[in-house]
Scaffold this motif. Structure first.
Motif, PDB file in Angstrom:
ATOM      1  N   VAL A  38       0.998  -1.192   0.132  1.00 33.77           N
ATOM      2  CA  VAL A  38       0.425  -0.240   0.509  1.00 33.77           C
ATOM      3  C   VAL A  38       1.189   1.511  -0.065  1.00 33.77           C
ATOM      4  O   VAL A  38       1.505   1.185   0.776  1.00 33.77           O
ATOM      5  N   GLY A  39       0.534   1.902  -0.865  1.00 31.27           N
ATOM      6  CA  GLY A  39       1.221   3.075  -0.873  1.00 31.27           C
ATOM      7  C   GLY A  39       2.409   2.864  -1.875  1.00 31.27           C
ATOM      8  O   GLY A  39       2.873   4.401  -2.021  1.00 31.27           O
ATOM      9  N   TYR A  55      -0.597   1.484  -5.239  1.00 32.72           N
ATOM     10  CA  TYR A  55      -1.951   0.659  -4.470  1.00 32.72           C
ATOM     11  C   TYR A  55      -2.926   0.704  -3.151  1.00 32.72           C
ATOM     12  O   TYR A  55      -2.510   1.787  -2.184  1.00 32.72           O
ATOM     13  N   ASN A  56      -4.180   1.086  -3.318  1.00 32.00           N
ATOM     14  CA  ASN A  56      -4.862   1.105  -1.985  1.00 32.00           C
ATOM     15  C   ASN A  56      -5.182  -0.763  -0.747  1.00 32.00           C
ATOM     16  O   ASN A  56      -3.904  -1.520  -1.458  1.00 32.00           O
ATOM     17  N   ALA A  57      -5.740  -0.387  -0.245  1.00 31.79           N
ATOM     18  CA  ALA A  57      -5.737  -1.141   1.009  1.00 31.79           C
ATOM     19  C   ALA A  57      -6.538  -2.422   0.416  1.00 31.79           C
ATOM     20  O   ALA A  57      -6.480  -3.614   0.562  1.00 31.79           O
ATOM     21  N   THR A  58      -6.611  -2.029  -0.650  1.00 30.34           N
ATOM     22  CA  THR A  58      -7.752  -3.863  -1.110  1.00 30.34           C
ATOM     23  C   THR A  58      -6.822  -4.637  -2.323  1.00 30.34           C
ATOM     24  O   THR A  58      -7.515  -5.569  -2.684  1.00 30.34           O
ATOM     25  N   GLY A  59      -5.960  -3.659  -2.549  1.00 28.64           N
ATOM     26  CA  GLY A  59      -5.057  -4.343  -3.776  1.00 28.64           C
ATOM     27  C   GLY A  59      -5.224  -3.418  -5.222  1.00 28.64           C
ATOM     28  O   GLY A  59      -4.521  -4.325  -5.706  1.00 28.64           O
ATOM     29  N   ASP A  60      -5.949  -2.665  -5.252  1.00 29.78           N
ATOM     30  CA  ASP A  60      -6.203  -1.864  -6.530  1.00 29.78           C
ATOM     31  C   ASP A  60      -5.702  -0.774  -6.372  1.00 29.78           C
ATOM     32  O   ASP A  60      -4.756  -0.365  -5.822  1.00 29.78           O
ATOM     33  N   PHE A  67       2.391  10.872  -3.464  1.00 31.44           N
ATOM     34  CA  PHE A  67       2.711  10.050  -3.081  1.00 31.44           C
ATOM     35  C   PHE A  67       3.716  10.868  -1.204  1.00 31.44           C
ATOM     36  O   PHE A  67       3.727  11.950  -1.236  1.00 31.44           O
ATOM     37  N   ARG A  68       3.902   9.896  -0.834  1.00 38.27           N
ATOM     38  CA  ARG A  68       4.443  10.146   0.572  1.00 38.27           C
ATOM     39  C   ARG A  68       5.224   9.038   1.238  1.00 38.27           C
ATOM     40  O   ARG A  68       4.707   7.444   1.009  1.00 38.27           O
ATOM     41  N   PRO A  83       8.268   5.119  -0.406  1.00 35.03           N
ATOM     42  CA  PRO A  83       7.617   4.294  -0.910  1.00 35.03           C
ATOM     43  C   PRO A  83       8.317   3.464  -2.228  1.00 35.03           C
ATOM     44  O   PRO A  83       9.320   3.858  -2.367  1.00 35.03           O
ATOM     45  N   GLY A  84       8.291   2.302  -3.526  1.00 41.82           N
ATOM     46  CA  GLY A  84       8.863   1.940  -3.658  1.00 41.82           C
ATOM     47  C   GLY A  84       7.999   1.755  -5.152  1.00 41.82           C
ATOM     48  O   GLY A  84       6.850   2.413  -4.799  1.00 41.82           O
ATOM     49  N   TYR A  85       8.715   1.583  -6.555  1.00 40.05           N
ATOM     50  CA  TYR A  85       8.195   1.080  -7.856  1.00 40.05           C
ATOM     51  C   TYR A  85       7.725  -1.125  -7.834  1.00 40.05           C
ATOM     52  O   TYR A  85       8.501  -1.098  -7.846  1.00 40.05           O
ATOM     53  N   ASP A  86       6.762  -0.462  -7.864  1.00 41.84           N
ATOM     54  CA  ASP A  86       6.050  -1.763  -8.605  1.00 41.84           C
ATOM     55  C   ASP A  86       4.920  -1.658  -9.173  1.00 41.84           C
ATOM     56  O   ASP A  86       3.933  -1.796  -9.865  1.00 41.84           O
TER      57      ASP A  86
END
Length: 271
Positions: A38-39, A55-60, A67-68, A83-86
């Motif tokens: 997430v994030g 990405y949000n909390a539901t994985g979508d 970003f933070r 944050p990473g890059y995914d």
């Protein structure tokens, strides 16, 4: 296997060196195991353009350009790998590379807005590749896309002061872009990362909220009420604010005839 001999550890007590090393190893391991965080910043090829999502909390994922990051979240002061890059498989051509540039200098929150930081730098590193964001824009580096066309990397990011007298506690802002070496993907739109280094939520939240409200250009700035149309309602609002800064479209500091001309020229449905 990557050798630790090439990693330059900060000059600090042994305990902090060990913590830094542990965080670095954790970062390398994280890049080898594809997982949704997430994030994380999610680069997606949208036609010929690289779009940044999150990405949000539901994985979508949802479209995102602000970003933070939180320094100290790994246990090492002034350091983070988030944050990473995914990016999921198939987004980029095999054999290409995805890279990043800083589009502006490092900025620091002064309590009401972000201003250019003085005497401070943000180091962004991946193994032996690194660059420092200081007072101006700088080109970064690019990394190999995975064999399946995905991309999952976490950079090591550290904020530091040039002299011991300067405190690093605060909120920081970097403006970035992503680019691909492939011929079918161009650069992304600018995106921003707002970092918290030791501030309480009550002090950091206004900085993050300011970034969300002020950094992304409004697609139709003359649509003052967000109706999707520039019409008589917007004209009335601007005329009532004439001489103030409330609807200063061109950011000159005052709502004046130049702003009025921009509004009249945009009359009709927003593009």
């Amino acid at each position: 296997m990557t050798s630790f001999a090439h990693t330059q550890l900060p000059t600090q007590p042994l305990t902090r060196r060990i913590l830094f090393l542990v965080a670095t190893v954790a970062t390398w391991i994280a890049t080898a195991v594809h997982a949704q965080h997430v994030g994380d910043i999610v680069p997606v090829r949208n036609g010929a353009v690289i779009e940044t999502r999150e990405y949000n909390a539901t994985g979508d994922t949802q479209s995102q350009r602000i970003f933070r990051g939180d320094f100290g979240d790994t246990g090492v002061d002034h350091f983070t790998s988030n944050p990473g890059y995914d990016s999921a498989a198939g987004n980029f051509a095999t054999g290409t590379r995805l890279g990043m540039n800083a589009l502006a200098g490092l900025k620091q929150w002064n309590g009401s807005e972000f201003v250019l930081a003085t005497g401070l730098r943000m180091n962004i590193r991946y193994l032996t590749l690194q660059f420092d964001i200081r007072a101006s824009a700088i080109n970064g580096f690019d990394l190999q896309v995975q064999s399946n066309g995905g991309f999952h990397k976490h950079m090591n990011m550290t904020v530091a002061a040039d002299t011991a007298e300067l405190a690093t506690t605060g909120a920081y802002l970097i403006e970035m872009e992503l680019y691909s070496t492939g011929s079918t993907a161009s650069r992304s739109e600018p995106f921003w990362i707002v970092f918290n280094d030791g501030l309480a939520s009550a002090d950091f939240d206004p900085a993050y909220e300011w970034a969300q409200a002020n950094l992304i250009p409004v697609a139709c700035p003359a649509d003052l009420n967000g109706s999707g149309f520039v019409d008589s309602s917007d004209l009335g609002s601007m005329l009532s604010a004439f001489g103030t800064s409330e609807f200063d479209i061109d950011h000159s500091g005052i709502t004046d005839s130049a702003d009025l001309g921009s509004l009249l020229g945009a009359f009709g449905e927003c593009p």
